[in-house]
Design a protein around this motif. Sequence first.
Motif, PDB file in Angstrom:
ATOM      1  N   ILE A 101       0.833  -1.207   0.000  1.00 44.78           N
ATOM      2  CA  ILE A 101       0.000   0.000   0.000  1.00 44.78           C
ATOM      3  C   ILE A 101       0.868   1.258   0.000  1.00 44.78           C
ATOM      4  N   ALA A 102       1.906   1.271   0.827  1.00 42.63           N
ATOM      5  CA  ALA A 102       2.805   2.427   0.879  1.00 42.63           C
ATOM      6  C   ALA A 102       3.498   2.631  -0.469  1.00 42.63           C
ATOM      7  N   SER A 103       3.900   1.538  -1.103  1.00 38.74           N
ATOM      8  CA  SER A 103       4.568   1.625  -2.407  1.00 38.74           C
ATOM      9  C   SER A 103       3.621   2.159  -3.472  1.00 38.74           C
ATOM     10  N   ILE A 104       2.387   1.701  -3.446  1.00 37.48           N
ATOM     11  CA  ILE A 104       1.399   2.174  -4.426  1.00 37.48           C
ATOM     12  C   ILE A 104       1.196   3.678  -4.295  1.00 37.48           C
TER      13      ILE A 104
ATOM     14  N   SER B  28      10.055   6.707 -14.264  1.00 40.38           N
ATOM     15  CA  SER B  28       9.886   5.278 -14.564  1.00 40.38           C
ATOM     16  C   SER B  28      10.841   4.435 -13.727  1.00 40.38           C
ATOM     17  N   THR B  29      12.064   4.935 -13.570  1.00 46.96           N
ATOM     18  CA  THR B  29      13.043   4.242 -12.744  1.00 46.96           C
ATOM     19  C   THR B  29      12.567   4.175 -11.296  1.00 46.96           C
ATOM     20  N   ASN B  30      12.029   5.290 -10.803  1.00 45.76           N
ATOM     21  CA  ASN B  30      11.467   5.286  -9.447  1.00 45.76           C
ATOM     22  C   ASN B  30      10.378   4.227  -9.309  1.00 45.76           C
ATOM     23  N   LEU B  31       9.501   4.182 -10.307  1.00 46.22           N
ATOM     24  CA  LEU B  31       8.411   3.198 -10.292  1.00 46.22           C
ATOM     25  C   LEU B  31       8.955   1.778 -10.232  1.00 46.22           C
ATOM     26  N   ALA B  32       9.961   1.514 -11.052  1.00 48.45           N
ATOM     27  CA  ALA B  32      10.547   0.173 -11.084  1.00 48.45           C
ATOM     28  C   ALA B  32      11.169  -0.186  -9.731  1.00 48.45           C
ATOM     29  N   GLU B  33      11.780   0.803  -9.085  1.00 43.45           N
ATOM     30  CA  GLU B  33      12.373   0.553  -7.772  1.00 43.45           C
ATOM     31  C   GLU B  33      11.302   0.195  -6.744  1.00 43.45           C
ATOM     32  N   TRP B  34      10.123   0.808  -6.851  1.00 39.52           N
ATOM     33  CA  TRP B  34       9.041   0.468  -5.925  1.00 39.52           C
ATOM     34  C   TRP B  34       8.483  -0.922  -6.213  1.00 39.52           C
ATOM     35  N   VAL B  35       8.496  -1.333  -7.479  1.00 38.01           N
ATOM     36  CA  VAL B  35       8.069  -2.695  -7.806  1.00 38.01           C
ATOM     37  C   VAL B  35       9.010  -3.706  -7.152  1.00 38.01           C
ATOM     38  N   VAL B  36      10.316  -3.426  -7.250  1.00 34.37           N
ATOM     39  CA  VAL B  36      11.297  -4.304  -6.598  1.00 34.37           C
ATOM     40  C   VAL B  36      11.011  -4.388  -5.100  1.00 34.37           C
ATOM     41  N   TYR B  37      10.694  -3.261  -4.496  1.00 33.38           N
ATOM     42  CA  TYR B  37      10.414  -3.235  -3.061  1.00 33.38           C
ATOM     43  C   TYR B  37       9.163  -4.027  -2.715  1.00 33.38           C
ATOM     44  N   ILE B  38       8.120  -3.896  -3.545  1.00 34.75           N
ATOM     45  CA  ILE B  38       6.889  -4.653  -3.305  1.00 34.75           C
ATOM     46  C   ILE B  38       7.159  -6.157  -3.323  1.00 34.75           C
ATOM     47  N   VAL B  39       7.934  -6.573  -4.322  1.00 38.11           N
ATOM     48  CA  VAL B  39       8.162  -8.005  -4.518  1.00 38.11           C
ATOM     49  C   VAL B  39       9.146  -8.574  -3.485  1.00 38.11           C
ATOM     50  N   SER B  40      10.238  -7.851  -3.268  1.00 33.89           N
ATOM     51  CA  SER B  40      11.331  -8.432  -2.470  1.00 33.89           C
ATOM     52  C   SER B  40      11.486  -7.812  -1.079  1.00 33.89           C
ATOM     53  N   GLY B  41      10.884  -6.641  -0.865  1.00 38.81           N
ATOM     54  CA  GLY B  41      11.097  -5.940   0.395  1.00 38.81           C
ATOM     55  C   GLY B  41      12.431  -5.227   0.433  1.00 38.81           C
TER      56      GLY B  41
ATOM     57  N   THR C 203       7.565  -1.001 -16.875  1.00 36.68           N
ATOM     58  CA  THR C 203       7.343  -0.822 -15.447  1.00 36.68           C
ATOM     59  C   THR C 203       5.908  -1.171 -15.073  1.00 36.68           C
ATOM     60  N   VAL C 204       4.962  -0.716 -15.893  1.00 41.60           N
ATOM     61  CA  VAL C 204       3.557  -1.066 -15.641  1.00 41.60           C
ATOM     62  C   VAL C 204       3.375  -2.578 -15.709  1.00 41.60           C
ATOM     63  N   ASP C 205       3.984  -3.200 -16.717  1.00 43.85           N
ATOM     64  CA  ASP C 205       3.904  -4.665 -16.836  1.00 43.85           C
ATOM     65  C   ASP C 205       4.528  -5.353 -15.620  1.00 43.85           C
ATOM     66  N   ALA C 206       5.673  -4.836 -15.179  1.00 41.25           N
ATOM     67  CA  ALA C 206       6.347  -5.426 -14.014  1.00 41.25           C
ATOM     68  C   ALA C 206       5.470  -5.333 -12.778  1.00 41.25           C
ATOM     69  N   PHE C 207       4.758  -4.214 -12.639  1.00 38.84           N
ATOM     70  CA  PHE C 207       3.852  -4.055 -11.493  1.00 38.84           C
ATOM     71  C   PHE C 207       2.701  -5.047 -11.574  1.00 38.84           C
TER      72      PHE C 207
ATOM     73  N   ARG D 160      14.001  -4.548 -12.695  1.00 39.23           N
ATOM     74  CA  ARG D 160      15.439  -4.256 -12.628  1.00 39.23           C
ATOM     75  C   ARG D 160      16.006  -3.932 -14.007  1.00 39.23           C
ATOM     76  N   VAL D 161      15.455  -4.507 -15.059  1.00 38.78           N
ATOM     77  CA  VAL D 161      15.880  -4.152 -16.418  1.00 38.78           C
ATOM     78  C   VAL D 161      15.598  -2.676 -16.682  1.00 38.78           C
ATOM     79  N   VAL D 162      14.429  -2.220 -16.266  1.00 38.57           N
ATOM     80  CA  VAL D 162      14.075  -0.809 -16.446  1.00 38.57           C
ATOM     81  C   VAL D 162      15.063   0.089 -15.702  1.00 38.57           C
ATOM     82  N   ILE D 163      15.375  -0.276 -14.472  1.00 35.75           N
ATOM     83  CA  ILE D 163      16.321   0.516 -13.679  1.00 35.75           C
ATOM     84  C   ILE D 163      17.655   0.641 -14.412  1.00 35.75           C
ATOM     85  N   GLY D 164      18.074  -0.438 -15.050  1.00 37.30           N
ATOM     86  CA  GLY D 164      19.347  -0.433 -15.761  1.00 37.30           C
ATOM     87  C   GLY D 164      19.346   0.399 -17.029  1.00 37.30           C
ATOM     88  N   GLN D 165      18.171   0.786 -17.523  1.00 39.52           N
ATOM     89  CA  GLN D 165      18.093   1.559 -18.761  1.00 39.52           C
ATOM     90  C   GLN D 165      18.241   3.059 -18.549  1.00 39.52           C
TER      91      GLN D 165
END
Length: 217
Positions: free
Chosen positions: A82-85, A199-212, A135-139, A148-153
């Motif tokens: 919820i916080a990440s969203i 977009s990079t910020n978004l991808a980082e929050w996806v990583v956080y949602i999935v892995s903490g 990033t949307v797809d990753a979410f 993480r691929v998005v972050i690397g771009q």
Amino acid sequence: MMTRINYNNDLQTLYDAVKQMGLTIETSIDQTWKALQKLDVKTAQAIIDGDEAIDQMERNIEKACLELVLTQTPVAGDWRRIASIMRMISDLERIADHCSDISEYIVQLAAKPAVELPAPMEKMFCLMKTMVKETVDAFVELNEEKARVVIGQDDLQDDYFLQVCEELCTRMQQHPEEVRQRVDQLMIAKYLERMSDHSTNLAEWVVYIVSGQLVNN
């Protein structure tokens, strides 16, 4: 048990709303590129006028997040989601804002003698669009690897931005009569670079949602 079922349903509804917001912004990005290529004032104005609808999406999702926290009993993992969203919808809204910002420059450019776009700008736009979509797809998929691929771009986008800046500086030196248009194009390139940062910020929050795990910048 029923309360938890209702909670899971509400959480899924929240995910669906974020997905829809992302898809709406992807459409806005497509329209922005078409408007820029053709200096289409009508389409640009429609993007500007449509920004409020995306702002309302953000407010609705934010309200739903708060209601979920207040009326349910989130466990630790749910708090993280919820916080990440709530952070993600802020970045999504900023991407939409930049579509509107670019559209305002399109309107200005359309009123001046036409000049071609810098060659690397299409690469910037295509990469930014890909980063947002992935990033949307990753979410939606809760796919850490894709995020993480998005972050690397992001570094590649920074390189494209420098290429655009160099080309614009050269053209302004060679054709002083085009300076106003070239400055507008420089501002557009800066917005594209910022959209990729979001977009990079978004991808980082996806990583956080999935892995903490919080991604270190």
